[in-house]
Design a protein around this motif. Structure first.
Motif, short mmCIF file in Angstrom:
data_model
loop_
_atom_site.label_atom_id
_atom_site.label_comp_id
_atom_site.label_asym_id
_atom_site.label_seq_id
_atom_site.Cartn_x
_atom_site.Cartn_y
_atom_site.Cartn_z
N VAL A 224 1.15 21.47 28.58
CA VAL A 224 0.14 21.37 27.52
C VAL A 224 0.77 21.49 26.14
N GLU A 225 1.90 22.19 26.04
CA GLU A 225 2.55 22.36 24.74
C GLU A 225 2.93 21.03 24.10
N TYR A 226 3.05 19.96 24.91
CA TYR A 226 3.37 18.65 24.34
C TYR A 226 2.21 18.11 23.50
N TRP A 227 1.00 18.62 23.72
CA TRP A 227 -0.17 18.17 22.96
C TRP A 227 -0.70 19.25 22.02
N ARG A 228 -0.04 20.39 21.97
CA ARG A 228 -0.52 21.50 21.15
C ARG A 228 0.29 21.57 19.85
N GLU A 229 -0.39 21.73 18.73
CA GLU A 229 0.28 21.79 17.43
C GLU A 229 1.00 23.13 17.27
N PRO A 230 2.29 23.11 16.96
CA PRO A 230 3.01 24.37 16.76
C PRO A 230 2.62 25.03 15.44
N ASP A 231 2.82 26.34 15.36
CA ASP A 231 2.58 27.04 14.10
C ASP A 231 3.51 26.50 13.03
N ASP A 232 3.05 26.53 11.77
CA ASP A 232 3.81 25.93 10.67
C ASP A 232 5.23 26.47 10.58
N HIS A 233 5.40 27.79 10.72
CA HIS A 233 6.72 28.38 10.55
C HIS A 233 7.62 28.14 11.76
N LEU A 234 7.07 27.53 12.83
CA LEU A 234 7.88 27.23 14.02
C LEU A 234 8.03 25.73 14.22
N ARG A 235 7.59 24.95 13.23
CA ARG A 235 7.54 23.50 13.39
C ARG A 235 8.93 22.89 13.57
N ALA A 236 9.91 23.39 12.84
CA ALA A 236 11.26 22.81 12.93
C ALA A 236 11.83 23.00 14.33
N MET A 237 11.68 24.19 14.88
CA MET A 237 12.18 24.44 16.23
C MET A 237 11.43 23.61 17.26
N ALA A 238 10.10 23.37 17.03
CA ALA A 238 9.26 22.69 17.99
C ALA A 238 9.60 21.22 18.14
N TYR A 240 12.29 20.26 19.16
CA TYR A 240 13.10 20.26 20.38
C TYR A 240 12.37 20.98 21.52
N ILE A 241 11.88 22.17 21.25
CA ILE A 241 11.15 22.94 22.24
C ILE A 241 10.27 23.95 21.51
N SER A 242 9.03 24.07 21.92
CA SER A 242 8.12 24.97 21.23
C SER A 242 8.34 26.40 21.71
N MET A 243 7.80 27.36 20.94
CA MET A 243 7.91 28.76 21.33
C MET A 243 7.20 28.98 22.66
N GLY A 244 6.04 28.34 22.84
CA GLY A 244 5.33 28.48 24.10
C GLY A 244 6.14 27.98 25.28
N GLN A 245 6.84 26.87 25.11
CA GLN A 245 7.69 26.35 26.19
C GLN A 245 8.88 27.26 26.43
N LEU A 246 9.45 27.77 25.34
CA LEU A 246 10.60 28.66 25.46
C LEU A 246 10.25 29.92 26.24
N LEU A 247 9.04 30.44 26.01
CA LEU A 247 8.61 31.65 26.71
C LEU A 247 8.13 31.36 28.13
N SER A 248 7.76 30.11 28.40
CA SER A 248 7.24 29.75 29.72
C SER A 248 8.34 29.41 30.72
N LEU A 249 9.46 28.91 30.24
CA LEU A 249 10.55 28.53 31.15
C LEU A 249 11.01 29.69 32.04
N PRO A 250 11.23 30.89 31.48
CA PRO A 250 11.62 32.01 32.36
C PRO A 250 10.57 32.32 33.41
#
Length: 273
Positions: A224-238, A240-250
């Motif tokens: 779902v993170e592929y369709w979810r807008e990342p927070d403004d301050h995390l947009r640059a990282m997103a 490549y990979i969003s914070m939600g994806q980064l926390l979900s992989l483990p």
């Protein structure tokens, strides 16, 4: 498709004190978990009594609220917290992290295991199928609040796309977005509940139900993170990979490991029916 204009506040007593839909959806989630847990506790060979279900859900409630808020602030808005430490307590403005709430619930598992003498696996496998109920109601709360909206799209390709009033530019922007909260409601809530409920109806190896929850949630959230807008301050990282994806992989890897361990090494088939 027009976004339903629902006042997030049901009634207000004074200042931030009152009842809003966001809080009510959390209460509805715990009520649903309590009903399911009590129903299962009355079944033969249940490892818990109805009274123990109520006790645990109280601790889980504290874990979700405290862990969810602290996780949201630390994972997603740490800079804002540094500038305004009181932001941590402004829960009435919205902002909860599932991954933080999960850590809080794991802490409640540990405490409840010590209190009841049950194993961690028995507790986590028993209560894992109830978690999607709270996830589903929580996403409805996000939708009513008009928060955690999706990425821009067009109504030609996505007829159910909406213009969220709280998104950048508001209604005047004319930017249609994916209702990603409803995607998460469907996958992390409804679909995951069905999978876990029927999987847990038969005796399973220790930690296999818990592992399936981690695997299912992590995979659905990652998608779902592929369709979810990342927070403004995390947009640059997103990009490549969003914070939600980064926390979900483990969670995905841990879930797979728990399932494999359970089927390979668990000496006892646990009854979670």
């Amino acid at each position: 498709m027009e976004f339903p204009q629902i006042d997030p506040v049901i009634f207000q007593i004074y200042g931030p004190i009152g009842l809003n839909w966001y809080g009510l959806t959390y209460l509805a989630g715990f009520a649903g978990a309590w009903l399911l847990g009590t129903y299962r506790a009355k079944k033969p060979n249940s490892p818990f009594t109805p009274e123990q279900i109520s006790d645990f859900l109280f601790y889980a409630f504290l874990g979700v609220i405290i862990g969810g808020r602290v996780g949201y602030v630390l994972f997603y808005n740490f800079g804002l917290f540094i500038n305004d430490p009181m932001y941590l307590f402004k829960i009435y403005d919205g902002g909860m992290s599932f991954h933080g709430g999960l850590l809080g619930v794991l802490a409640s598992f540990w405490y409840f295991a010590r209190k009841t003498g049950k194993t961690f696996a028995t507790i986590s496998d028993y209560f894992a199928p109830m978690a999607p109920i709270g996830l589903a109601t929580g996403r409805i709360g996000n939708f009513i609040n008009g928060e955690l909206w999706g990425k821009p799209t067009d109504v030609e390709s996505v007829p159910w796309a909406m213009i969220f009033p709280s998104a950048p530019g508001g209604l005047e922007s004319g930017v249609y977005r994916h209702p990603s909260q409803l995607y998460e409601f469907a996958l992390e809530g409804v679909v995951l509940f069905i999978i876990l409920y029927y999987f847990s109806k038969k005796p399973r190896p220790a930690l296999s139900v818990s592992g399936l929850f981690l695997l299912g949630y992590g995979a659905f959230r990652f998608i779902v993170e592929y369709w979810r807008e990342p927070d403004d301050h995390l947009r640059a990282m997103a990009e490549y990979i969003s914070m939600g994806q980064l926390l979900s992989l483990p969670m995905v890897f841990a879930g797979i490991a728990m399932i494999v361990w359970g089927y390979k090494y668990s000496p006892v088939k646990q009854q979670t029916k």
